[in-house]
Design an enzyme around this catalytic site. Sequence first.
Site, short mmCIF file in Angstrom:
data_model
loop_
_atom_site.label_atom_id
_atom_site.label_comp_id
_atom_site.label_asym_id
_atom_site.label_seq_id
_atom_site.Cartn_x
_atom_site.Cartn_y
_atom_site.Cartn_z
N GLY A 23 0.84 -1.21 0.00
CA GLY A 23 0.00 0.00 0.00
C GLY A 23 0.87 1.25 0.00
O GLY A 23 1.86 1.32 0.73
N ALA A 34 15.62 10.94 -0.60
CA ALA A 34 16.78 10.91 0.31
C ALA A 34 17.75 9.80 -0.09
O ALA A 34 18.97 9.98 -0.05
CB ALA A 34 16.30 10.72 1.75
N ARG A 84 1.27 -5.21 -5.36
CA ARG A 84 1.45 -6.40 -4.53
C ARG A 84 1.70 -7.52 -5.53
O ARG A 84 0.79 -7.93 -6.24
CB ARG A 84 0.22 -6.67 -3.67
CG ARG A 84 -0.01 -5.57 -2.63
CD ARG A 84 -1.10 -5.90 -1.63
NE ARG A 84 -1.07 -4.99 -0.50
CZ ARG A 84 -1.83 -3.91 -0.35
NH1 ARG A 84 -2.71 -3.60 -1.27
NH2 ARG A 84 -1.72 -3.14 0.72
N GLY A 114 5.38 -2.24 3.72
CA GLY A 114 4.85 -2.78 4.97
C GLY A 114 5.33 -4.20 5.23
O GLY A 114 6.31 -4.67 4.62
N ASP A 115 4.62 -4.91 6.11
CA ASP A 115 5.11 -6.22 6.56
C ASP A 115 5.28 -7.24 5.41
O ASP A 115 6.28 -7.94 5.35
CB ASP A 115 4.23 -6.78 7.68
CG ASP A 115 2.76 -6.87 7.28
OD1 ASP A 115 2.36 -6.20 6.31
OD2 ASP A 115 2.02 -7.62 7.93
N THR A 138 4.25 2.29 5.68
CA THR A 138 2.84 1.88 5.73
C THR A 138 2.09 2.81 6.67
O THR A 138 2.63 3.21 7.71
CB THR A 138 2.67 0.43 6.22
OG1 THR A 138 1.28 0.22 6.56
CG2 THR A 138 3.48 0.11 7.47
N ASP A 140 -0.24 1.88 8.45
CA ASP A 140 -0.79 1.07 9.54
C ASP A 140 0.03 1.10 10.84
O ASP A 140 -0.49 0.75 11.90
CB ASP A 140 -0.94 -0.39 9.09
CG ASP A 140 -2.11 -0.57 8.14
OD1 ASP A 140 -3.01 0.30 8.13
OD2 ASP A 140 -2.13 -1.57 7.41
N ASP A 142 2.10 -0.93 12.01
CA ASP A 142 2.05 -2.23 12.71
C ASP A 142 3.35 -3.02 12.56
O ASP A 142 3.34 -4.25 12.60
CB ASP A 142 0.86 -3.06 12.19
CG ASP A 142 0.91 -3.26 10.69
OD1 ASP A 142 1.71 -2.58 10.01
OD2 ASP A 142 0.14 -4.09 10.17
N ARG A 184 -6.75 -3.10 8.26
CA ARG A 184 -7.41 -4.40 8.06
C ARG A 184 -7.11 -5.33 9.23
O ARG A 184 -7.96 -6.04 9.71
CB ARG A 184 -6.91 -5.02 6.74
CG ARG A 184 -7.77 -6.14 6.25
CD ARG A 184 -7.35 -6.59 4.88
NE ARG A 184 -7.76 -5.66 3.85
CZ ARG A 184 -7.20 -5.62 2.65
NH1 ARG A 184 -6.22 -6.42 2.33
NH2 ARG A 184 -7.65 -4.76 1.75
N GLY A 198 -11.19 12.34 20.47
CA GLY A 198 -12.14 12.28 21.58
C GLY A 198 -13.28 11.30 21.35
O GLY A 198 -14.42 11.55 21.75
N GLU A 200 -15.91 8.35 21.72
CA GLU A 200 -16.58 7.78 22.90
C GLU A 200 -16.28 6.30 23.02
O GLU A 200 -16.39 5.72 24.09
CB GLU A 200 -18.09 8.02 22.83
CG GLU A 200 -18.53 9.37 23.37
CD GLU A 200 -18.11 10.54 22.50
OE1 GLU A 200 -18.00 10.34 21.28
OE2 GLU A 200 -17.87 11.63 23.05
N GLN A 265 -7.37 8.21 3.38
CA GLN A 265 -6.32 8.22 4.42
C GLN A 265 -4.95 7.82 3.87
O GLN A 265 -3.94 7.99 4.53
CB GLN A 265 -6.67 7.23 5.54
CG GLN A 265 -7.92 7.59 6.29
CD GLN A 265 -8.54 6.36 6.92
OE1 GLN A 265 -8.31 6.07 8.08
NE2 GLN A 265 -9.34 5.63 6.17
O1 F6P Z 1 -1.78 0.41 3.54
C1 F6P Z 1 -2.33 -0.37 4.55
C2 F6P Z 1 -3.79 -0.55 4.30
O2 F6P Z 1 -4.33 0.71 4.18
C3 F6P Z 1 -4.58 -1.30 5.34
O3 F6P Z 1 -5.00 -0.58 6.42
C4 F6P Z 1 -5.72 -1.84 4.52
O4 F6P Z 1 -6.23 -2.94 5.12
C5 F6P Z 1 -5.11 -2.10 3.20
O5 F6P Z 1 -4.01 -1.23 3.10
C6 F6P Z 1 -6.05 -1.95 2.06
O6 F6P Z 1 -5.31 -1.84 0.88
P1 F6P Z 1 -5.89 -2.05 -0.58
O7 F6P Z 1 -7.22 -1.43 -0.62
O8 F6P Z 1 -4.89 -1.35 -1.44
O9 F6P Z 1 -5.91 -3.51 -0.80
#
Ligand code: F6P
Length: 333
Positions: A23, A34, A84, A114-115, A138, A140, A142, A184, A198, A200, A265
């Site tokens: 992503g 850089a 991907r 990412g991972d 990423t 995320d 994570d 996800r 904030g 709830e 996002q």
């Molecule tokens: O980049 C991470 C992320 O935004 C996750 O939060 C989300 O689950 C995933 O990518 C969705 O990616 P796509 O819609 O490109 O498969």
Amino acid sequence: MWTLPEIAVTRELRRLAVLTSGGDAPGMNAAVRAITRTAIARGLEVFAAERGFSGLVNGPLRPLDVAAVGGILQRGGTILKTDRCEAFLQPAVRARAVEDLRHQGIGALIVIGGDGSLTGAHQLTTETGLPVIGLPGTIDNDIVGTEDTIGFDTAVNTALEAIDRVRDTAYSHERLFLVEVMGRSSGFIAVTVGIAGGAEAIVLPDRSIDAATLVSELPGRRLRNKPSSLVVVAEGTDPTYTQRLAAELGSLGHPARACILGHIQRGGRPSGHDRVLASLLGASAVDHLLGGYTDVMLGMRKGRIATTPLQRVAHERKPLPPAWLELARTLAS
Ligand code: F6P
């Protein structure tokens, strides 16, 4: 202030390749810039593999000079494109890709992603011996071994801007809103914007809460008869979940509107934080390669650039700090 380590040169390197994978994340361009400019300053040539690992498999590589990475610092997404790549899951495909790189005189690779992408980077270096450095890119956040990933800060701020707007409407109409944020399998964006916005209540990707429990956990409504409530819901794996939750809340006598923030996002101008983080990690990735490092990811820990074995990055997930969840509950009361 973050510090950059000084690393002595121990490896001879003439050419390196860089790619962005998985992503897209705001700040990836700052990292590419850089890497390119630091490498050129150290006397190296830089080549881009476009569309992630697909660019290694299908070629051709694109030479990057100082001008090629001009004017990109403020742009979201990645100028190298991303993907991907299913084919790259096969060891034979990875071996062929590295053979091609070596034919072109490329002695090392930097992978920003990412991972999943960093797992691919680990497999590639252990199987072929090509020196590889990974950078955590990423939204995320994570990834183990780093407090922060490139793109997370921007994504949080983008989500917050939307949440603040939704809050105005929630207040004006005295309504309950569910705002779904990305993640996800990761709850970092949800818990962070939950605290900063904030909320709830926060629903994490493990979905360990049902509509009735959620209602009982909306403390403001219950204790202070609050006119509006805003619940942050992490995306999770079921794309229908947030809408269904809103419907269930409605059938329990709590009409709710669902607002799915989605891919807004992921894009957008990177924050200053992400630009600096990506610039430091990108520059340092070149110096770590020249210093003989391989099979590690660079991250930020306690204000310093720190290495983590890619093997660990591939096999562990960064847990959400339980204290943050507790804090979100306390502040929502
Ligand atoms: O980049 C991470 C992320 O935004 C996750 O939060 C989300 O689950 C995933 O990518 C969705 O990616 P796509 O819609 O490109 O498969």
